[in-house]
Design an enzyme around this catalytic site. Sequence first.
Site, PDB file in Angstrom:
ATOM      1  N   LEU A  20       0.821  -1.219   0.000  1.00 35.99           N
ATOM      2  CA  LEU A  20       0.000   0.000   0.000  1.00 35.99           C
ATOM      3  C   LEU A  20       0.850   1.263   0.000  1.00 35.99           C
ATOM      4  CD1 LEU A  20      -2.762  -1.253   2.450  1.00 35.99           C
ATOM      5  CD2 LEU A  20      -2.859  -1.165  -0.060  1.00 35.99           C
ATOM      6  N   ALA A  21       1.934   1.237  -0.786  1.00 28.75           N
ATOM      7  CA  ALA A  21       2.674   2.488  -1.015  1.00 28.75           C
ATOM      8  C   ALA A  21       1.830   3.309  -2.002  1.00 28.75           C
ATOM      9  CB  ALA A  21       4.070   2.183  -1.544  1.00 28.75           C
ATOM     10  N   VAL A  22       2.429   4.252  -2.680  1.00 27.60           N
ATOM     11  CA  VAL A  22       1.651   5.197  -3.479  1.00 27.60           C
ATOM     12  C   VAL A  22       0.771   4.509  -4.531  1.00 27.60           C
ATOM     13  CG1 VAL A  22       3.701   5.663  -4.880  1.00 27.60           C
ATOM     14  CG2 VAL A  22       1.838   7.265  -4.924  1.00 27.60           C
ATOM     15  N   MET A  23       1.331   3.537  -5.251  1.00 31.40           N
ATOM     16  CA  MET A  23       0.566   2.895  -6.335  1.00 31.40           C
ATOM     17  C   MET A  23      -0.550   2.007  -5.783  1.00 31.40           C
ATOM     18  SD  MET A  23       1.587   3.810  -9.359  1.00 31.40           S
ATOM     19  CE  MET A  23       1.051   2.532 -10.483  1.00 31.40           C
ATOM     20  N   SER A  44       4.088  -3.489   6.603  1.00 32.45           N
ATOM     21  CA  SER A  44       4.033  -2.696   7.839  1.00 32.45           C
ATOM     22  C   SER A  44       2.625  -2.121   7.957  1.00 32.45           C
ATOM     23  CB  SER A  44       5.085  -1.592   7.828  1.00 32.45           C
ATOM     24  OG  SER A  44       5.057  -0.927   6.588  1.00 32.45           O
ATOM     25  N   VAL A  84       4.058  -4.346  -4.789  1.00 28.62           N
ATOM     26  CA  VAL A  84       5.282  -4.094  -4.009  1.00 28.62           C
ATOM     27  C   VAL A  84       6.459  -3.920  -4.958  1.00 28.62           C
ATOM     28  CG1 VAL A  84       4.364  -5.421  -2.061  1.00 28.62           C
ATOM     29  CG2 VAL A  84       5.969  -6.505  -3.635  1.00 28.62           C
ATOM     30  N   SER A 138       0.334   1.258 -16.173  1.00 26.27           N
ATOM     31  CA  SER A 138       0.997   2.539 -16.468  1.00 26.27           C
ATOM     32  C   SER A 138       0.087   3.708 -16.114  1.00 26.27           C
ATOM     33  CB  SER A 138       1.356   2.620 -17.950  1.00 26.27           C
ATOM     34  OG  SER A 138       1.879   3.908 -18.223  1.00 26.27           O
ATOM     35  N   LYS A 192       4.510  -3.867 -21.280  1.00 29.35           N
ATOM     36  CA  LYS A 192       4.688  -2.701 -20.395  1.00 29.35           C
ATOM     37  C   LYS A 192       6.145  -2.231 -20.447  1.00 29.35           C
ATOM     38  CE  LYS A 192       4.013   0.318 -17.028  1.00 29.35           C
ATOM     39  NZ  LYS A 192       5.188   0.565 -16.282  1.00 29.35           N
ATOM     40  N   HIS A 195       6.542  -0.407 -23.621  1.00 30.38           N
ATOM     41  CA  HIS A 195       5.848   0.884 -23.413  1.00 30.38           C
ATOM     42  C   HIS A 195       6.794   1.871 -22.722  1.00 30.38           C
ATOM     43  CE1 HIS A 195       3.960   3.549 -20.461  1.00 30.38           C
ATOM     44  NE2 HIS A 195       2.929   3.681 -21.284  1.00 30.38           N
ATOM     45  N   ASN A 196       7.442   1.412 -21.657  1.00 33.22           N
ATOM     46  CA  ASN A 196       8.363   2.308 -20.943  1.00 33.22           C
ATOM     47  C   ASN A 196       9.544   2.689 -21.818  1.00 33.22           C
ATOM     48  OD1 ASN A 196       6.651   1.738 -18.825  1.00 33.22           O
ATOM     49  ND2 ASN A 196       8.272   1.568 -17.323  1.00 33.22           N
ATOM     50  N   GLU A 199       8.457   5.323 -24.010  1.00 36.34           N
ATOM     51  CA  GLU A 199       8.372   6.549 -23.189  1.00 36.34           C
ATOM     52  C   GLU A 199       9.765   7.211 -23.094  1.00 36.34           C
ATOM     53  OE1 GLU A 199       6.270   5.726 -19.451  1.00 36.34           O
ATOM     54  OE2 GLU A 199       7.763   6.981 -18.452  1.00 36.34           O
ATOM     55  N   ARG A 455      33.815 -10.544 -43.167  1.00 33.33           N
ATOM     56  CA  ARG A 455      33.662 -11.693 -42.261  1.00 33.33           C
ATOM     57  C   ARG A 455      34.165 -12.967 -42.937  1.00 33.33           C
ATOM     58  NH1 ARG A 455      28.619 -13.162 -41.065  1.00 33.33           N
ATOM     59  NH2 ARG A 455      29.177 -14.023 -39.043  1.00 33.33           N
ATOM     60  N   HIS A 461      33.433 -16.967 -42.739  1.00 34.63           N
ATOM     61  CA  HIS A 461      32.034 -17.049 -42.277  1.00 34.63           C
ATOM     62  C   HIS A 461      31.045 -17.267 -43.420  1.00 34.63           C
ATOM     63  CE1 HIS A 461      33.069 -16.360 -38.168  1.00 34.63           C
ATOM     64  NE2 HIS A 461      33.636 -15.188 -38.423  1.00 34.63           N
TER      65      HIS A 461
HETATM   66  P1  NBP Z   1       7.516   0.789  -4.066  1.00 30.44           P
HETATM   67  O1  NBP Z   1       8.045   0.218  -5.322  1.00 30.44           O
HETATM   68  O2  NBP Z   1       8.236   1.904  -3.430  1.00 30.44           O
HETATM   69  O3  NBP Z   1       7.396  -0.416  -2.994  1.00 30.44           O
HETATM   70  C1  NBP Z   1       6.966  -0.170  -1.687  1.00 30.44           C
HETATM   71  C2  NBP Z   1       6.058  -1.281  -1.221  1.00 30.44           C
HETATM   72  O4  NBP Z   1       6.744  -2.548  -1.261  1.00 30.44           O
HETATM   73  C3  NBP Z   1       5.648  -1.073   0.240  1.00 30.44           C
HETATM   74  O5  NBP Z   1       4.305  -1.483   0.365  1.00 30.44           O
HETATM   75  C4  NBP Z   1       6.591  -2.000   0.971  1.00 30.44           C
HETATM   76  O6  NBP Z   1       6.123  -2.412   2.239  1.00 30.44           O
HETATM   77  C5  NBP Z   1       6.624  -3.159   0.031  1.00 30.44           C
HETATM   78  N1  NBP Z   1       7.708  -4.117   0.280  1.00 30.44           N
HETATM   79  C6  NBP Z   1       9.047  -3.996   0.126  1.00 30.44           C
HETATM   80 BR1  NBP Z   1       9.894  -2.468  -0.401  1.00 30.44          BR
HETATM   81  N2  NBP Z   1       9.732  -5.098   0.444  1.00 30.44           N
HETATM   82  C7  NBP Z   1       8.795  -5.977   0.824  1.00 30.44           C
HETATM   83  C8  NBP Z   1       8.860  -7.318   1.263  1.00 30.44           C
HETATM   84  N3  NBP Z   1      10.029  -7.969   1.338  1.00 30.44           N
HETATM   85  N4  NBP Z   1       7.718  -7.935   1.606  1.00 30.44           N
HETATM   86  C9  NBP Z   1       6.544  -7.280   1.516  1.00 30.44           C
HETATM   87  N5  NBP Z   1       6.402  -6.021   1.088  1.00 30.44           N
HETATM   88  C10 NBP Z   1       7.515  -5.363   0.737  1.00 30.44           C
HETATM   89  O7  NBP Z   1       5.973   1.216  -4.232  1.00 30.44           O
HETATM   90  P2  NBP Z   1       5.234   1.954  -5.448  1.00 30.44           P
HETATM   91  O8  NBP Z   1       6.008   3.115  -5.953  1.00 30.44           O
HETATM   92  O9  NBP Z   1       3.835   2.155  -4.985  1.00 30.44           O
HETATM   93  O10 NBP Z   1       5.249   0.870  -6.637  1.00 30.44           O
HETATM   94  C11 NBP Z   1       4.681  -0.425  -6.466  1.00 30.44           C
HETATM   95  C12 NBP Z   1       4.961  -1.237  -7.715  1.00 30.44           C
HETATM   96  O11 NBP Z   1       4.352  -0.590  -8.837  1.00 30.44           O
HETATM   97  C13 NBP Z   1       6.459  -1.343  -8.063  1.00 30.44           C
HETATM   98  O12 NBP Z   1       6.729  -2.606  -8.601  1.00 30.44           O
HETATM   99  C14 NBP Z   1       6.653  -0.266  -9.103  1.00 30.44           C
HETATM  100  O13 NBP Z   1       7.741  -0.523  -9.956  1.00 30.44           O
HETATM  101  C15 NBP Z   1       5.324  -0.333  -9.842  1.00 30.44           C
HETATM  102  N6  NBP Z   1       4.933   0.887 -10.534  1.00 30.44           N
HETATM  103  C16 NBP Z   1       5.163   2.097 -10.007  1.00 30.44           C
HETATM  104  C17 NBP Z   1       4.771   3.252 -10.686  1.00 30.44           C
HETATM  105  C18 NBP Z   1       4.986   4.594 -10.076  1.00 30.44           C
HETATM  106  O14 NBP Z   1       4.691   5.589 -10.781  1.00 30.44           O
HETATM  107  N7  NBP Z   1       5.460   4.682  -8.847  1.00 30.44           N
HETATM  108  C19 NBP Z   1       4.117   3.140 -11.900  1.00 30.44           C
HETATM  109  C20 NBP Z   1       3.855   1.881 -12.416  1.00 30.44           C
HETATM  110  C21 NBP Z   1       4.265   0.768 -11.719  1.00 30.44           C
HETATM  111  P3  NBP Z   1       6.493  -1.558   3.550  1.00 30.44           P
HETATM  112  O15 NBP Z   1       5.534  -0.417   3.563  1.00 30.44           O
HETATM  113  O16 NBP Z   1       6.280  -2.509   4.657  1.00 30.44           O
HETATM  114  O17 NBP Z   1       7.916  -1.123   3.408  1.00 30.44           O
END
Ligand code: NBP
Length: 485
Positions: A20-23, A44, A84, A138, A192, A195-196, A199, A455, A461
């Site tokens: 549950l980070a930003v994405m 966490s 994650v 994306s 994907k 795509h990147n 980009e 070659r 070759h």
């Molecule tokens: P992050 O890529 O920064 O990952 C953070 C998350 O991973 C947190 O929830 C963290 O838990 C968890 N985590 C980690 Br780090 N290690 C872990 C483990 N060993 N076990 C369980 N959980 C773990 O977050 P994000 O930027 O939201 O991106 C999430 C995914 O989406 C990534 O794969 C990213 O490449 C992809 N993505 C991101 C974007 C973007 O614009 N940011 C766009 C498209 C795709 P914690 O809170 O307990 O540390």
Amino acid sequence: MTNTASTSPTAKAQIGVTGLAVMGSNIARNFAHKGYTVALHNRSIAKTDALLAEHGSEGSFIRSETIAEFVDALEKPRRVLIMVKAGDPTDAVINELADAMEPGDIIIDGGNSLYTDTIRREKAMADRGLHFVGAGISGGEEGALNGPSIMPGGPAESYKSLGPLLESISAHVDGEPCCTHIGPDGSGHFVKMVHNGIEYADMQLIGEAYDLMRRVLDLPVADIADVFAQWNTGDLESYLIEITAQVLAQTDADTGKPLVDVIVDEAGQKGTGRWTVKSALDLGIPTTGIAEAVFARALSSSSGQRKQAQGLAGGTAGTAPADKDAFVDDIRAALYASKVVAYAQGFDQISAGSKEYDWNVDRGSLATIWRGGCIIRAKFLNRIRDAYADNPDLPSLLLDPYFRDAVESGVDAWRRVVSTAALMGVPVPAFASSLSYYDGLRSERLPAALTQGLRDYFGAHTYQRIDKPGTFHTLWGGDRTEVEQ
Ligand code: NBP
């Protein structure tokens, strides 16, 4: 377990999101906004609670602290979206989930995973009776909340249960969802990745166009912002052109200078561009635009070397064009033509990957789902969609009648831009390599014939002849007669 909003204690969730980070937070909220009950989990617990405290009232969520609670909160077959960090964290979460889930359940990896990891994981999960879906997503955090472009791979069967949920949270263009089943196993993450890569090329081309207006024409940054805003009303209309105008129009509050002038000119990269180029090399596909973009970022970051090289002479061969407006128009044409090349190369790589792994990716559907939600969304993608609708076997986008016309009508401008840049000492690696690729592609004869001769000379070759079948070798060390192998 704590429930929020309207969820009753016994209600089950249709989807679970772990990470549950930003994405992950924004996608969980997006599902909730569409009326789904969403089970929440994060390693966490603080992140889960922060999400519920700030946004718990937006829909129906079920809080969980452990994977066992999380899995128990889901209706069957269970659907869990992992958001994650890619790599080892994703493997750790998959394994923990797989131990708690049952055959028929679906694990979706929505992170930026390498497609070969996805192929490996899909196989391992299939052996345990679980469906594994590698889904490229994306659109960044804004897209995750309001509608991303989603590229799910994995078993077609899982898409029957999963598709409606993913389509409902995706962006929509002309009523069509920006989400479709891409193909088996790693296909979603592969497209994907490309795509990147596209980009990267798109941003490099935009950077070169800006640099030319700055260094060749000496235009003020605010005027360049206006040019991009103007371009965004025509064929180049796209998210990246739109935000380029906004970034260039931004003034730094501390110094009063354009913000772009106070940002350190070293471009970062997280790896998907590099992956695209490595894969292109493996597949033997010349994605020169993407490669130049990755290398340009690497050069920008070689700050020590760059500093020491600043005194190197650039020569005095060039003079700035007298008619600035005409040259701005040339740059627009060069940008458009180079962009067509970058997309043509990216779609070639997708065709090659699809063939290599037997994915049967439909390039027209891909163009359709990239029209909204994602970073490369552009008016232009409607044209690509039409091109593949008219001819699903199109050998190159450059051979589609619309793109052929567009590039042919801009080719003189493209040459003027690349030659002026070379004469004035302004680097345009993506513009120049795209033009060379175009010229290589359309050439009747290439110097590869000489390469083959060399070659054969040093390594025996062999070569083939244009006038008869067979494989030949010249006895270079002997009497230089030709022998058939
Ligand atoms: P992050 O890529 O920064 O990952 C953070 C998350 O991973 C947190 O929830 C963290 O838990 C968890 N985590 C980690 Br780090 N290690 C872990 C483990 N060993 N076990 C369980 N959980 C773990 O977050 P994000 O930027 O939201 O991106 C999430 C995914 O989406 C990534 O794969 C990213 O490449 C992809 N993505 C991101 C974007 C973007 O614009 N940011 C766009 C498209 C795709 P914690 O809170 O307990 O540390």
